[in-house]
Design a protein around this motif. Structure first.
Motif, PDB file in Angstrom:
ATOM      1  N   ASP A  26       0.832  -1.201   0.000  1.00  0.00           N
ATOM      2  CA  ASP A  26       0.000   0.000   0.000  1.00  0.00           C
ATOM      3  C   ASP A  26       0.868   1.253   0.000  1.00  0.00           C
ATOM      4  OD1 ASP A  26      -2.392  -1.439  -0.015  1.00  0.00           O
ATOM      5  OD2 ASP A  26      -2.618  -1.362   2.166  1.00  0.00           O
ATOM      6  N   ALA A  27       1.921   1.234   0.807  1.00  0.00           N
ATOM      7  CA  ALA A  27       2.826   2.385   0.855  1.00  0.00           C
ATOM      8  C   ALA A  27       3.524   2.573  -0.486  1.00  0.00           C
ATOM      9  CB  ALA A  27       3.862   2.189   1.972  1.00  0.00           C
ATOM     10  N   ALA A  28       3.975   1.490  -1.095  1.00  0.00           N
ATOM     11  CA  ALA A  28       4.649   1.586  -2.395  1.00  0.00           C
ATOM     12  C   ALA A  28       3.696   2.142  -3.443  1.00  0.00           C
ATOM     13  CB  ALA A  28       5.181   0.216  -2.814  1.00  0.00           C
ATOM     14  N   PHE A  32       4.293   5.500  -5.506  1.00  0.00           N
ATOM     15  CA  PHE A  32       4.329   5.458  -6.962  1.00  0.00           C
ATOM     16  C   PHE A  32       3.374   6.484  -7.561  1.00  0.00           C
ATOM     17  CE2 PHE A  32       5.686   0.698  -7.275  1.00  0.00           C
ATOM     18  CZ  PHE A  32       6.986   1.041  -6.930  1.00  0.00           C
ATOM     19  N   VAL A  33       2.188   6.617  -6.984  1.00  0.00           N
ATOM     20  CA  VAL A  33       1.223   7.593  -7.491  1.00  0.00           C
ATOM     21  C   VAL A  33       1.755   9.007  -7.283  1.00  0.00           C
ATOM     22  CG1 VAL A  33      -1.068   8.599  -7.117  1.00  0.00           C
ATOM     23  CG2 VAL A  33      -0.804   6.125  -7.265  1.00  0.00           C
ATOM     24  N   ALA A  34       2.316   9.278  -6.109  1.00  0.00           N
ATOM     25  CA  ALA A  34       2.781  10.631  -5.791  1.00  0.00           C
ATOM     26  C   ALA A  34       4.076  11.008  -6.513  1.00  0.00           C
ATOM     27  CB  ALA A  34       2.982  10.770  -4.284  1.00  0.00           C
ATOM     28  N   ALA A  39      10.653   6.446  -7.756  1.00  0.00           N
ATOM     29  CA  ALA A  39      10.866   7.033  -6.429  1.00  0.00           C
ATOM     30  C   ALA A  39      11.891   6.207  -5.663  1.00  0.00           C
ATOM     31  CB  ALA A  39       9.545   7.060  -5.653  1.00  0.00           C
ATOM     32  N   PRO A  40      12.711   6.862  -4.866  1.00  0.00           N
ATOM     33  CA  PRO A  40      13.719   6.131  -4.101  1.00  0.00           C
ATOM     34  C   PRO A  40      13.085   5.101  -3.156  1.00  0.00           C
ATOM     35  CG  PRO A  40      14.132   8.497  -4.020  1.00  0.00           C
ATOM     36  CD  PRO A  40      12.786   8.308  -4.655  1.00  0.00           C
ATOM     37  N   VAL A  41      13.737   3.966  -3.035  1.00  0.00           N
ATOM     38  CA  VAL A  41      13.259   2.902  -2.152  1.00  0.00           C
ATOM     39  C   VAL A  41      13.175   3.416  -0.715  1.00  0.00           C
ATOM     40  CG1 VAL A  41      13.821   0.615  -1.213  1.00  0.00           C
ATOM     41  CG2 VAL A  41      14.041   1.048  -3.657  1.00  0.00           C
ATOM     42  N   ARG A  42      14.050   4.315  -0.340  1.00  0.00           N
ATOM     43  CA  ARG A  42      14.009   4.848   1.030  1.00  0.00           C
ATOM     44  C   ARG A  42      12.693   5.587   1.290  1.00  0.00           C
ATOM     45  NH1 ARG A  42      17.626   7.972  -1.654  1.00  0.00           N
ATOM     46  NH2 ARG A  42      17.069  10.157  -1.882  1.00  0.00           N
ATOM     47  N   ASP A  43      12.116   6.224   0.251  1.00  0.00           N
ATOM     48  CA  ASP A  43      10.817   6.893   0.410  1.00  0.00           C
ATOM     49  C   ASP A  43       9.704   5.873   0.661  1.00  0.00           C
ATOM     50  OD1 ASP A  43      12.264   9.168  -0.127  1.00  0.00           O
ATOM     51  OD2 ASP A  43      11.256   9.623  -2.031  1.00  0.00           O
ATOM     52  N   ILE A  44       9.756   4.762  -0.052  1.00  0.00           N
ATOM     53  CA  ILE A  44       8.767   3.698   0.138  1.00  0.00           C
ATOM     54  C   ILE A  44       8.930   3.101   1.528  1.00  0.00           C
ATOM     55  CG2 ILE A  44       8.001   1.427  -0.677  1.00  0.00           C
ATOM     56  CD1 ILE A  44       9.026   2.362  -3.496  1.00  0.00           C
ATOM     57  N   ALA A  48       6.210   3.081   4.584  1.00  0.00           N
ATOM     58  CA  ALA A  48       5.749   1.806   5.153  1.00  0.00           C
ATOM     59  C   ALA A  48       6.192   1.618   6.592  1.00  0.00           C
ATOM     60  CB  ALA A  48       6.260   0.653   4.305  1.00  0.00           C
ATOM     61  N   GLY A  49       7.113   2.457   7.054  1.00  0.00           N
ATOM     62  CA  GLY A  49       7.617   2.321   8.417  1.00  0.00           C
ATOM     63  C   GLY A  49       8.556   1.134   8.587  1.00  0.00           C
ATOM     64  N   VAL A  50       9.312   0.820   7.512  1.00  0.00           N
ATOM     65  CA  VAL A  50      10.270  -0.283   7.568  1.00  0.00           C
ATOM     66  C   VAL A  50      11.608   0.209   7.039  1.00  0.00           C
ATOM     67  CG1 VAL A  50       8.466  -2.035   7.243  1.00  0.00           C
ATOM     68  CG2 VAL A  50       9.694  -1.157   5.246  1.00  0.00           C
ATOM     69  N   GLY A  51      12.617  -0.605   7.179  1.00  0.00           N
ATOM     70  CA  GLY A  51      13.920  -0.285   6.621  1.00  0.00           C
ATOM     71  C   GLY A  51      13.995  -0.707   5.162  1.00  0.00           C
ATOM     72  N   THR A  52      14.930  -0.136   4.430  1.00  0.00           N
ATOM     73  CA  THR A  52      15.067  -0.488   3.017  1.00  0.00           C
ATOM     74  C   THR A  52      15.443  -1.961   2.845  1.00  0.00           C
ATOM     75  OG1 THR A  52      17.352   0.290   3.007  1.00  0.00           O
ATOM     76  CG2 THR A  52      15.678   1.840   2.251  1.00  0.00           C
ATOM     77  N   ALA A  53      16.172  -2.516   3.804  1.00  0.00           N
ATOM     78  CA  ALA A  53      16.544  -3.935   3.717  1.00  0.00           C
ATOM     79  C   ALA A  53      15.308  -4.828   3.705  1.00  0.00           C
ATOM     80  CB  ALA A  53      17.461  -4.314   4.874  1.00  0.00           C
ATOM     81  N   THR A  54      14.265  -4.418   4.417  1.00  0.00           N
ATOM     82  CA  THR A  54      13.025  -5.196   4.431  1.00  0.00           C
ATOM     83  C   THR A  54      12.411  -5.233   3.040  1.00  0.00           C
ATOM     84  OG1 THR A  54      12.607  -4.647   6.736  1.00  0.00           O
ATOM     85  CG2 THR A  54      10.709  -5.339   5.426  1.00  0.00           C
ATOM     86  N   ILE A  55      12.423  -4.103   2.356  1.00  0.00           N
ATOM     87  CA  ILE A  55      11.874  -4.065   0.995  1.00  0.00           C
ATOM     88  C   ILE A  55      12.684  -4.969   0.079  1.00  0.00           C
ATOM     89  CG2 ILE A  55      11.465  -2.614  -1.034  1.00  0.00           C
ATOM     90  CD1 ILE A  55      10.696  -0.382   0.924  1.00  0.00           C
TER      91      ILE A  55
END
Length: 194
Positions: A26-28, A32-34, A39-44, A48-55
């Motif tokens: 949902d966060a991604a 993506f829409v905005a 968009a940088p993965v760090r923004d996603i 989402a309230g997670v670290g980039t490693a989680t993505i």
């Protein structure tokens, strides 16, 4: 390891893991829409309230994330149809509410459109998946409303979805253009003639 152990089905995700994946998707989609699919993965991750490693653990490539977001959005839209039929006061109202969700999905999809039309073979089956999942849902909604005498019966789900899609083209580039309102007018116009 026995032969039976080698071919064991993967264990289903725990409920909290499924919720976390849905939150991430949902966060991604919102990012993506905005900001577009680049968009940088760090923004996603921040959304989402997670670290980039989680993505990266869940989606090793951006293409994996894009496909997952697209499928997640399709599934959410597909699952909403029967729920709306059960809770809306009329089938026509259920159709109207579903079309609002469909327009929201199309806003996300249009943000992904350039990427989905790329040469990446992972994106090729997504359009068929979209049609296979959503046309039957829209058909059910149209059938219920027509069966109740609330709307005309001479339109197909594909026609309605295609018309809505065409009304959404360009909406992301023009803040004065309200695709949801126009699709709402289209759905209202389906009302059964007196």
């Amino acid at each position: 390891m026995t032969d039976g152990e080698q071919h064991a089905a993967p264990r289903p995700k725990r409920a909290d893991a499924r919720r976390n994946a849905e939150t991430l998707l949902d966060a991604a989609a919102a990012v993506f829409v905005a900001s577009g699919v680049d968009a940088p993965v760090r923004d996603i991750a921040a959304a989402a309230g997670v670290g980039t490693a989680t993505i990266y653990r869940h989606f090793p490539t951006r293409a994996d994330l894009i496909v997952a977001v697209y499928r997640h959005q399709v599934e959410a839209c597909a699952e909403a149809g029967p729920a709306l039929l059960a809770e809306a006061p009329t089938a026509h109202e259920a159709l109207r509410r579903w079309m609002d969700l469909f327009v929201d999905f199309l806003a996300t999809k249009h943000g992904l459109a350039a990427v989905l039309q790329s040469d990446d073979p992972g994106f090729a089956p997504l359009h068929a998946y979209f049609l296979d999942r959503l046309v039957p849902v829209c058909t059910e909604l149209l059938g219920a409303a027509a069966g109740a005498g609330e709307i005309r019966s001479d339109i197909t789900a594909y026609e309605l979805m295609r018309g809505a899609g065409n009304l959404c083209i360009g909406a992301e580039d023009n803040p004065r253009y309200d695709a949801r309102r126009l699709v709402g007018l289209l759905v209202t116009g389906l009302g059964a003639p007196n």
